[in-house]
Design an enzyme around this catalytic site. Structure first.
Site, PDB file in Angstrom:
ATOM      1  N   TRP A  36       0.824  -1.230   0.000  1.00  0.00           N
ATOM      2  CA  TRP A  36       0.000   0.000   0.000  1.00  0.00           C
ATOM      3  C   TRP A  36       0.849   1.268   0.000  1.00  0.00           C
ATOM      4  O   TRP A  36       1.857   1.337   0.707  1.00  0.00           O
ATOM      5  CB  TRP A  36      -0.877  -0.011   1.248  1.00  0.00           C
ATOM      6  CG  TRP A  36      -1.440   1.316   1.625  1.00  0.00           C
ATOM      7  CD1 TRP A  36      -0.801   2.329   2.303  1.00  0.00           C
ATOM      8  CD2 TRP A  36      -2.754   1.816   1.330  1.00  0.00           C
ATOM      9  NE1 TRP A  36      -1.645   3.398   2.456  1.00  0.00           N
ATOM     10  CE2 TRP A  36      -2.849   3.125   1.873  1.00  0.00           C
ATOM     11  CE3 TRP A  36      -3.871   1.276   0.675  1.00  0.00           C
ATOM     12  CZ2 TRP A  36      -3.997   3.893   1.778  1.00  0.00           C
ATOM     13  CZ3 TRP A  36      -5.024   2.046   0.587  1.00  0.00           C
ATOM     14  CH2 TRP A  36      -5.081   3.337   1.135  1.00  0.00           C
ATOM     15  N   ASP A  39       0.200   9.180   0.996  1.00  0.00           N
ATOM     16  CA  ASP A  39       0.850  10.471   0.728  1.00  0.00           C
ATOM     17  C   ASP A  39       2.322  10.428   0.313  1.00  0.00           C
ATOM     18  O   ASP A  39       3.117   9.683   0.894  1.00  0.00           O
ATOM     19  CB  ASP A  39       0.861  11.327   2.003  1.00  0.00           C
ATOM     20  CG  ASP A  39      -0.451  11.355   2.723  1.00  0.00           C
ATOM     21  OD1 ASP A  39      -1.450  10.864   2.186  1.00  0.00           O
ATOM     22  OD2 ASP A  39      -0.464  11.865   3.853  1.00  0.00           O
ATOM     23  N   GLN A  55       4.017   7.218   2.320  1.00  0.00           N
ATOM     24  CA  GLN A  55       3.301   6.474   3.348  1.00  0.00           C
ATOM     25  C   GLN A  55       3.103   5.061   2.806  1.00  0.00           C
ATOM     26  O   GLN A  55       2.580   4.882   1.699  1.00  0.00           O
ATOM     27  CB  GLN A  55       1.956   7.142   3.650  1.00  0.00           C
ATOM     28  CG  GLN A  55       2.089   8.445   4.415  1.00  0.00           C
ATOM     29  CD  GLN A  55       2.450   8.208   5.872  1.00  0.00           C
ATOM     30  OE1 GLN A  55       1.597   7.900   6.679  1.00  0.00           O
ATOM     31  NE2 GLN A  55       3.721   8.355   6.220  1.00  0.00           N
ATOM     32  N   SER A  99       2.895  11.138   7.891  1.00  0.00           N
ATOM     33  CA  SER A  99       3.506  11.991   6.866  1.00  0.00           C
ATOM     34  C   SER A  99       4.455  13.044   7.418  1.00  0.00           C
ATOM     35  O   SER A  99       4.330  13.492   8.554  1.00  0.00           O
ATOM     36  CB  SER A  99       2.408  12.681   6.061  1.00  0.00           C
ATOM     37  OG  SER A  99       1.874  11.742   5.162  1.00  0.00           O
TER      38      SER A  99
HETATM   39  C1  FRU Z   1      -3.322  12.166   4.693  1.00  0.00           C
HETATM   40  C2  FRU Z   1      -3.007  11.446   5.977  1.00  0.00           C
HETATM   41  C3  FRU Z   1      -2.062  12.272   6.814  1.00  0.00           C
HETATM   42  C4  FRU Z   1      -1.401  11.257   7.681  1.00  0.00           C
HETATM   43  C5  FRU Z   1      -1.290  10.081   6.753  1.00  0.00           C
HETATM   44  C6  FRU Z   1      -1.415   8.749   7.410  1.00  0.00           C
HETATM   45  O1  FRU Z   1      -3.659  11.351   3.630  1.00  0.00           O
HETATM   46  O2  FRU Z   1      -4.209  11.165   6.676  1.00  0.00           O
HETATM   47  O3  FRU Z   1      -2.695  13.318   7.534  1.00  0.00           O
HETATM   48  O4  FRU Z   1      -0.160  11.693   8.140  1.00  0.00           O
HETATM   49  O5  FRU Z   1      -2.309  10.226   5.778  1.00  0.00           O
HETATM   50  O6  FRU Z   1      -1.092   7.717   6.541  1.00  0.00           O
END
Ligand code: FRU
Length: 498
Positions: A36, A39, A55, A99
């Site tokens: 998966w 961000d 991410q 993130s």
């Molecule tokens: C945005 C988010 C961020 C967070 C991350 C977690 O898409 O929700 O705010 O840091 O994804 O995966």
């Protein structure tokens, strides 16, 4: 054992990522090595190449405990995977490394600033989010002993410790550092907090950079803040948006605000706002300044509300990054262009001028799933405009994705109903566009599982992913009424094997 999760993830992604055939991936949009992706994180130019972290959950194609995946590139189009950079292996980030961003330190090391998430309080536990650091050489990163560097106590009074995330860090002209972090007020609305530091390790609160007055959703995620052509630009990705005309849509969205930052008060004053992308799949963008001075943005080419359902289709990976886009400001608006490096990978040019489009038209040389098309459409007779112009792509007997334009309403629509989906999620979106003496210009980039439409020289962009099997390669045009079209098409990279 320390770093156990990272060692395990690195072995796993190498083994499993290697099994994913290149033919199942897009040609020039980054996908996770395995599992998966959401961000973009730590987007940077460091020691002679571009770095993009993301991410990442390597073990499944659904969101789970967040790692940072890592890839490098020389042209922002060809990416090489590097071993995962961060894994959740400390008490302060045991639920995930969320993130964040990257900056180069004076000693030549790279600093990653990210949100460490831990759980607090048994059964009904909630996230506790704090900002943490890791220092590395572009390959291996060591988490800082003093983590978290921005803890719950660094939040201004009343703000929620459960939503305090996504630091974007940068170097200031005086050699110090600043970062902007998303937070949430008790009324659930987002706030952006500015912190400053002399050395990037010890941070102090500076100001509330901007606040959500209720107009743009609730929590504000993934801020970015930078200078562009004499203006200050603030990007934010709000959750839970209510729609506003054809500008903002329901759910997670993206907002660009252009204005001015006041150094004295530490506040940003917006003069203009707009959506960053008007399509279905675009979120959480980050920007960099390239060595030749371009401000380039990349976003997660996905939509939180459709992740689960798109995952219904069997795929060995989930999540794509958008095409990197060059940003500029024209007439007070944000403009986007595909990065110019893309032009290096064009082949198989086909060009037609003044094509009369009435019934269905197909043109020799215009087909494929990894394709760039520059299309101009106008009425054959300005006194008698056509009703609807349609371009179908990724088409065969079963599938078609549709871009259509109605000049009377000036609405451009993307429709992916027939693009492989078996679920009742969002398949269409419309966008109000300008016409120049009755003409619209559509610069369309296809890459197997996505379409990005740069409208009127990049004044607006519409992005959507599709699931269609790559063997559906047809492209056709049609008008209800009489339209005239100019088209220049290139194949991109060398896909052209079904
Ligand atoms: C945005 C988010 C961020 C967070 C991350 C977690 O898409 O929700 O705010 O840091 O994804 O995966």
């Amino acid at each position: 054992m320390k770093n156990h999760s990272l060692i395990f993830a690195r072995a796993y992604e190498k083994e499993e990522g290697g099994k994913i055939p290149a033919s199942s991936r897009p040609l020039f949009h980054l996908t996770p090595w395995t599992g998966w992706m959401n961000d973009p994180n730590g987007f940077s130019y460091y020691h002679g190449q571009y770095h993009l972290f993301y991410q990442y959950y390597p073990y499944d194609t659904e969101w789970n405990s967040m790692h940072w995946g890592h890839a490098v590139s020389h042209d922002l189009l060809h990416w090489t995977y590097l071993p995962a950079a961060l894994a959740p292996d400390e008490p302060y980030d045991s639920f995930g490394c969320f993130s964040g961003s990257a900056v180069e330190l004076p000693d030549g090391k790279q600093l990653l600033m990210y949100t460490g998430v831990r759980k607090e309080g048994g059964e009904k536990s909630k996230d506790l989010q704090t900002q943490c650091l890791a220092v590395g050489d572009g390959l291996n990163y060591q988490k800082y002993d003093g983590n978290p560097v921005l803890d719950i106590g660094d939040l201004p009074e009343g703000l929620s410790p459960h939503d305090f995330r996504d630091p974007k860090v940068w170097r200031t002209q005086d050699g110090g550092y600043r970062c902007v972090v998303g937070a949430r007020r008790p009324d659930k609305r987002g706030v952006l907090l500015l912190y400053r530091s002399r050395d990037a390790f010890r941070w102090e609160f500076e100001s509330v950079l901007a606040e959500n007055d209720g107009r743009f959703g609730l929590m504000w995620e993934c801020p970015d803040f930078f200078r562009l052509e004499g203006k200050d630009v603030l990007f934010v990705s709000p959750q839970d948006m209510l729609p506003e005309g054809f500008e903002y849509h329901n759910g997670n969205g993206t907002v660009c605000q252009i204005g001015a930052f006041d150094e004295k008060t530490g506040k940003f004053q917006a003069e203009h706002h707009q959506a960053i992308d008007y399509g279905i799949d675009f979120y959480a963008p980050q920007t960099i300044l390239t060595p030749d001075g371009r401000r380039v943005m990349i976003g997660w080419m996905q939509n939180w509300d459709t992740c689960k359902v798109t995952g219904y289709e069997e795929r060995p990976w989930f999540g794509q990054m958008s095409l990197p886009r060059e940003l500029s400001i024209r007439n007070g608006r944000l403009y986007q262009q595909p990065i110019r490096e893309l032009a290096l990978y064009r082949n198989n040019k086909a060009e037609y001028r003044n094509v009369a489009v009435g019934g269905e038209v197909t043109l020799p040389g215009i087909e494929g799933r990894s394709v760039e098309m520059d299309i101009r459409v106008r009425p054959a007779n300005p006194e008698k405009p056509y009703h609807k112009f349609t371009m179908r792509f990724a088409q065969d007997e079963t599938y078609r994705s549709i871009l259509s334009f109605r000049p009377h309403e000036s609405l451009l629509k993307i429709d992916r109903k027939f693009s492989g989906s078996r679920r009742a999620y969002i398949h269409q979106r419309r966008c109000l566009v300008a016409q120049n003496n009755g003409e619209i210009r559509l610069h369309v980039i296809l890459d197997r599982f996505s379409v990005e439409v740069f409208i009127n020289d990049g004044e607006q962009v519409m992005t959507a992913t599709i699931l269609t099997s790559p063997s559906a390669r047809g492209i056709a045009f049609e008008a209800d009424g009489e339209a005239v079209m100019d088209i220049t098409k290139y194949s991109l990279f060398s896909e052209e094997q079904p």
